[in-house]
Write a protein that holds these residues in place. Sequence first.
Motif, short mmCIF file in Angstrom:
data_model
loop_
_atom_site.label_atom_id
_atom_site.label_comp_id
_atom_site.label_asym_id
_atom_site.label_seq_id
_atom_site.Cartn_x
_atom_site.Cartn_y
_atom_site.Cartn_z
N ALA A 125 5.95 4.37 1.13
CA ALA A 125 6.60 5.57 1.67
C ALA A 125 7.63 5.19 2.74
O ALA A 125 8.73 5.76 2.78
CB ALA A 125 5.55 6.51 2.24
N LEU A 126 7.28 4.24 3.59
CA LEU A 126 8.23 3.78 4.61
C LEU A 126 9.44 3.12 3.96
O LEU A 126 10.58 3.36 4.37
CB LEU A 126 7.55 2.80 5.57
CG LEU A 126 8.42 2.23 6.68
CD1 LEU A 126 9.08 3.33 7.51
CD2 LEU A 126 7.61 1.30 7.57
N ASP A 140 0.85 -1.19 0.00
CA ASP A 140 0.00 0.00 0.00
C ASP A 140 0.89 1.24 0.00
O ASP A 140 2.10 1.16 0.25
CB ASP A 140 -0.93 -0.02 1.22
CG ASP A 140 -0.17 -0.02 2.52
OD1 ASP A 140 0.26 1.06 2.96
OD2 ASP A 140 0.00 -1.11 3.10
N PRO A 141 0.32 2.42 -0.29
CA PRO A 141 1.14 3.64 -0.37
C PRO A 141 1.91 3.97 0.91
O PRO A 141 3.05 4.44 0.84
CB PRO A 141 0.10 4.74 -0.66
CG PRO A 141 -1.00 4.02 -1.37
CD PRO A 141 -1.06 2.66 -0.74
N LYS A 142 1.33 3.71 2.08
CA LYS A 142 2.03 3.98 3.34
C LYS A 142 3.28 3.10 3.46
O LYS A 142 4.34 3.56 3.87
CB LYS A 142 1.08 3.72 4.51
CG LYS A 142 1.65 4.05 5.85
CD LYS A 142 0.62 3.80 6.95
CE LYS A 142 1.20 4.00 8.32
NZ LYS A 142 0.23 3.73 9.38
N THR A 143 3.16 1.84 3.08
CA THR A 143 4.30 0.92 3.13
C THR A 143 5.36 1.35 2.13
O THR A 143 6.56 1.32 2.44
CB THR A 143 3.83 -0.52 2.85
OG1 THR A 143 2.86 -0.87 3.84
CG2 THR A 143 4.98 -1.50 2.89
#
Length: 149
Positions: free
Chosen positions: A36-37, A31-34
């Motif tokens: 970004a991390l 997902d986008p959050k992952t």
Amino acid sequence: MPGYKGHIAGALAATATALGGAWWLGLYKPDPKTMALMAALAVLGALFPDVDTSSKGRHLYYGVALAADAVLILREQYRYAALLGFCAILPAIGSHRGWTHTWWAGLVIPSPILIAPMMLMGVALKVLLPFYLAAVLGYYSHLLLDGEF
């Protein structure tokens, strides 16, 4: 030899290429959050080899280490705080373009991303491996841009 902006750009380009390829092949679709991390870990990996000089990477590295150490001390987790403090001084051992600019350091330095969550929280290797690989990819992008390969 690029500066910190070049190393950040190199890490982001390498990570985007690797994630794009993995997505396109259907191997990994975070997902986008992952994502970004993972990009942040790649950037940290790319900046780490220059922490033995007065650099943006050094300021970021020690800032993160200081904040993490403070949290551990406030939580009275002194053993982990001491371990983090020990690891934080390791880049001071050696000269610039010394051990921090070796292929094996690119594998060893990010290893706490795997080891700490597995040992402390029982997180599965499969969950952690993409984050470790992102940091290694960032580290190796630094070495490549510096002409170490």
